[in-house]
Design a protein around this motif. Structure first.
Motif, PDB file in Angstrom:
ATOM      1  N   ALA A   1      -2.320   4.424 -11.271  1.00 47.40           N
ATOM      2  CA  ALA A   1      -0.731   3.818 -10.987  1.00 47.40           C
ATOM      3  C   ALA A   1      -0.826   3.355  -9.740  1.00 47.40           C
ATOM      4  CB  ALA A   1       0.206   5.074 -10.771  1.00 47.40           C
ATOM      5  N   VAL A   2      -1.521   3.555  -8.747  1.00 44.20           N
ATOM      6  CA  VAL A   2      -1.718   2.871  -7.358  1.00 44.20           C
ATOM      7  C   VAL A   2      -2.601   1.562  -7.569  1.00 44.20           C
ATOM      8  CG1 VAL A   2      -3.103   2.839  -5.455  1.00 44.20           C
ATOM      9  CG2 VAL A   2      -2.041   5.032  -5.888  1.00 44.20           C
ATOM     10  N   ALA A   3      -3.490   1.560  -8.495  1.00 40.45           N
ATOM     11  CA  ALA A   3      -4.180   0.086  -8.828  1.00 40.45           C
ATOM     12  C   ALA A   3      -3.293  -0.836  -9.521  1.00 40.45           C
ATOM     13  CB  ALA A   3      -5.400   0.575  -9.700  1.00 40.45           C
ATOM     14  N   ASP A   4      -2.663  -0.124 -10.558  1.00 42.92           N
ATOM     15  CA  ASP A   4      -1.675  -0.943 -11.393  1.00 42.92           C
ATOM     16  C   ASP A   4      -0.458  -1.728 -10.497  1.00 42.92           C
ATOM     17  OD1 ASP A   4      -3.038  -0.415 -13.613  1.00 42.92           O
ATOM     18  OD2 ASP A   4      -1.703   1.033 -14.388  1.00 42.92           O
ATOM     19  N   THR A   5      -0.014  -0.761  -9.388  1.00 41.36           N
ATOM     20  CA  THR A   5       0.961  -1.370  -8.333  1.00 41.36           C
ATOM     21  C   THR A   5       0.366  -2.435  -7.532  1.00 41.36           C
ATOM     22  OG1 THR A   5       2.091   0.782  -8.483  1.00 41.36           O
ATOM     23  CG2 THR A   5       2.599  -0.448  -6.578  1.00 41.36           C
ATOM     24  N   PHE A   6      -0.715  -2.431  -7.220  1.00 40.23           N
ATOM     25  CA  PHE A   6      -1.581  -3.310  -6.183  1.00 40.23           C
ATOM     26  C   PHE A   6      -1.467  -4.594  -7.206  1.00 40.23           C
ATOM     27  CE2 PHE A   6      -3.150  -0.274  -3.040  1.00 40.23           C
ATOM     28  CZ  PHE A   6      -2.773  -1.099  -2.068  1.00 40.23           C
ATOM     29  N   ALA A   7      -2.163  -4.473  -8.450  1.00 42.27           N
ATOM     30  CA  ALA A   7      -2.445  -5.517  -9.344  1.00 42.27           C
ATOM     31  C   ALA A   7      -1.160  -6.291  -9.772  1.00 42.27           C
ATOM     32  CB  ALA A   7      -2.983  -5.030 -10.781  1.00 42.27           C
ATOM     33  N   LYS A   8       0.048  -5.520  -9.806  1.00 45.61           N
ATOM     34  CA  LYS A   8       1.343  -6.317  -9.990  1.00 45.61           C
ATOM     35  C   LYS A   8       1.748  -7.215  -8.859  1.00 45.61           C
ATOM     36  CE  LYS A   8       3.132  -2.837 -13.524  1.00 45.61           C
ATOM     37  NZ  LYS A   8       4.119  -1.766 -13.765  1.00 45.61           N
ATOM     38  N   ALA A   9       1.650  -6.447  -7.694  1.00 42.33           N
ATOM     39  CA  ALA A   9       1.817  -7.184  -6.529  1.00 42.33           C
ATOM     40  C   ALA A   9       1.345  -8.378  -6.254  1.00 42.33           C
ATOM     41  CB  ALA A   9       1.912  -6.284  -5.128  1.00 42.33           C
ATOM     42  N   ILE A  10      -0.079  -8.528  -6.610  1.00 39.25           N
ATOM     43  CA  ILE A  10      -1.085  -9.387  -6.214  1.00 39.25           C
ATOM     44  C   ILE A  10      -0.560 -10.649  -7.565  1.00 39.25           C
ATOM     45  CG2 ILE A  10      -3.411 -10.417  -6.735  1.00 39.25           C
ATOM     46  CD1 ILE A  10      -4.220  -7.584  -5.469  1.00 39.25           C
ATOM     47  N   LYS A  11      -0.321 -10.113  -8.658  1.00 40.75           N
ATOM     48  CA  LYS A  11       0.222 -11.142  -9.613  1.00 40.75           C
ATOM     49  C   LYS A  11       1.550 -11.913  -9.354  1.00 40.75           C
ATOM     50  CE  LYS A  11      -2.210  -9.113 -13.564  1.00 40.75           C
ATOM     51  NZ  LYS A  11      -2.089  -8.530 -14.961  1.00 40.75           N
ATOM     52  N   LYS A  12       2.377 -11.098  -8.939  1.00 39.15           N
ATOM     53  CA  LYS A  12       3.658 -11.524  -8.350  1.00 39.15           C
ATOM     54  C   LYS A  12       3.602 -12.533  -7.364  1.00 39.15           C
ATOM     55  CE  LYS A  12       8.312  -9.744  -6.694  1.00 39.15           C
ATOM     56  NZ  LYS A  12       8.363 -10.750  -5.641  1.00 39.15           N
ATOM     57  N   GLY A  13       2.766 -12.071  -6.292  1.00 37.54           N
ATOM     58  CA  GLY A  13       2.389 -13.178  -5.121  1.00 37.54           C
ATOM     59  C   GLY A  13       1.848 -14.351  -5.324  1.00 37.54           C
ATOM     60  N   LEU A  14       0.880 -14.321  -6.503  1.00 29.32           N
ATOM     61  CA  LEU A  14       0.419 -15.465  -7.056  1.00 29.32           C
ATOM     62  C   LEU A  14       1.424 -16.499  -7.791  1.00 29.32           C
ATOM     63  CD1 LEU A  14      -3.183 -14.227  -8.083  1.00 29.32           C
ATOM     64  CD2 LEU A  14      -2.535 -15.730  -6.035  1.00 29.32           C
ATOM     65  N   LYS A  15       2.486 -15.692  -8.525  1.00 27.77           N
ATOM     66  CA  LYS A  15       3.309 -16.426  -9.307  1.00 27.77           C
ATOM     67  C   LYS A  15       4.546 -16.942  -8.502  1.00 27.77           C
ATOM     68  CE  LYS A  15       2.373 -14.063 -13.615  1.00 27.77           C
ATOM     69  NZ  LYS A  15       3.196 -13.108 -14.481  1.00 27.77           N
ATOM     70  N   ASP A  16       4.975 -16.265  -7.349  1.00 25.46           N
ATOM     71  CA  ASP A  16       5.890 -16.596  -6.479  1.00 25.46           C
ATOM     72  C   ASP A  16       5.832 -18.338  -6.082  1.00 25.46           C
ATOM     73  OD1 ASP A  16       7.410 -14.384  -7.099  1.00 25.46           O
ATOM     74  OD2 ASP A  16       6.733 -13.753  -5.034  1.00 25.46           O
ATOM     75  N   ASP A  17       4.666 -18.717  -5.980  1.00 29.32           N
ATOM     76  CA  ASP A  17       4.505 -20.055  -5.108  1.00 29.32           C
ATOM     77  C   ASP A  17       4.614 -20.900  -6.459  1.00 29.32           C
ATOM     78  OD1 ASP A  17       4.779 -18.864  -2.853  1.00 29.32           O
ATOM     79  OD2 ASP A  17       2.433 -19.314  -2.436  1.00 29.32           O
TER      80      ASP A  17
ATOM     81  N   ALA B   1       0.790  -1.327   0.020  1.00 32.53           N
ATOM     82  CA  ALA B   1       0.099   0.044   0.036  1.00 32.53           C
ATOM     83  C   ALA B   1       0.868   1.240   0.068  1.00 32.53           C
ATOM     84  CB  ALA B   1      -0.894  -0.020   1.064  1.00 32.53           C
ATOM     85  N   GLU B   2       2.079   1.338   0.856  1.00 31.36           N
ATOM     86  CA  GLU B   2       2.770   2.390   0.772  1.00 31.36           C
ATOM     87  C   GLU B   2       3.550   2.597  -0.340  1.00 31.36           C
ATOM     88  OE1 GLU B   2       4.985   3.299   4.542  1.00 31.36           O
ATOM     89  OE2 GLU B   2       3.967   1.862   5.468  1.00 31.36           O
ATOM     90  N   GLN B   3       3.990   1.529  -1.168  1.00 30.17           N
ATOM     91  CA  GLN B   3       4.517   1.665  -2.304  1.00 30.17           C
ATOM     92  C   GLN B   3       3.674   2.299  -3.417  1.00 30.17           C
ATOM     93  OE1 GLN B   3       6.019  -2.413  -2.924  1.00 30.17           O
ATOM     94  NE2 GLN B   3       8.037  -2.140  -1.928  1.00 30.17           N
ATOM     95  N   ALA B   4       2.669   1.672  -3.307  1.00 25.98           N
ATOM     96  CA  ALA B   4       1.532   1.834  -4.371  1.00 25.98           C
ATOM     97  C   ALA B   4       1.264   3.622  -4.246  1.00 25.98           C
ATOM     98  CB  ALA B   4       0.233   1.147  -4.410  1.00 25.98           C
TER      99      ALA B   4
END
Length: 159
Positions: A143-159, A24-27
């Motif tokens: 930009a905030v929404a895109d940053t959240f979306a990227k973090a969620i996608k990254k989180g889903l791909k990391d596992d 959230a802070e990064q976004a």
């Protein structure tokens, strides 16, 4: 038939939850940067000092994260709102309607470094912060929404 990978999915969700404040802070900072960049472009140039002083930061209070675009230059308000009769006579369509500004009604005199006296009626408003926030609000929110979306996608791909 059991769902394969469901346990991993739940781990990913837990991980996203743990990192939500950081994301959230990064976004919010990414969004604030969009506004800061516009404010820099709109800032009048005399020495460039005011432009260079425009920064961003985030503040977290409870579950709320705010992005802040600011300058530490005391004279920034004089540029944004103007001064004296000239400031009051300025077109205030680019000044926030939420701020009540009062102006000195008479001009004033001052002495320069060489000892010469000058009379001024102030300076006109030259808004740069409020119009930047107003004009870039949608871009910042995207930009905030895109940053959240990227973090969620990254989180889903990391596992």
């Amino acid at each position: 038939m059991p769902l394969i990978g469901l346990e991993d999915f739940y781990k990913t969700l837990d991980n996203l939850k743990e990192n939500a404040d950081k994301v959230a802070e990064q976004a919010v900072l990414v969004g604030a940067e969009k506004i800061r960049a516009q404010a820099v472009l709109m800032t009048p140039i005399f020495t460039g000092e005011l432009r260079q002083s425009i920064k961003t930061k985030s503040e977290k209070t409870g579950k709320t994260v705010k992005g802040i675009v600011y300058t530490n230059k005391a004279y920034a308000a004089y540029v944004e709102f103007g001064t004296g009769p000239k400031g009051e006579e300025s077109d205030h369509s680019d000044v926030s309607p939420n701020i009540a500004v009062s102006y000195k009604q008479k001009g004033w005199s001052y002495q320069d470094a060489e000892g010469n006296w000058h009379h001024t009626r102030g300076q006109p408003a030259n808004p740069f912060m409020y119009p930047a926030a107003r004009d870039r609000q949608e871009v910042a929110m995207k930009a905030v929404a895109d940053t959240f979306a990227k973090a969620i996608k990254k989180g889903l791909k990391d596992d």
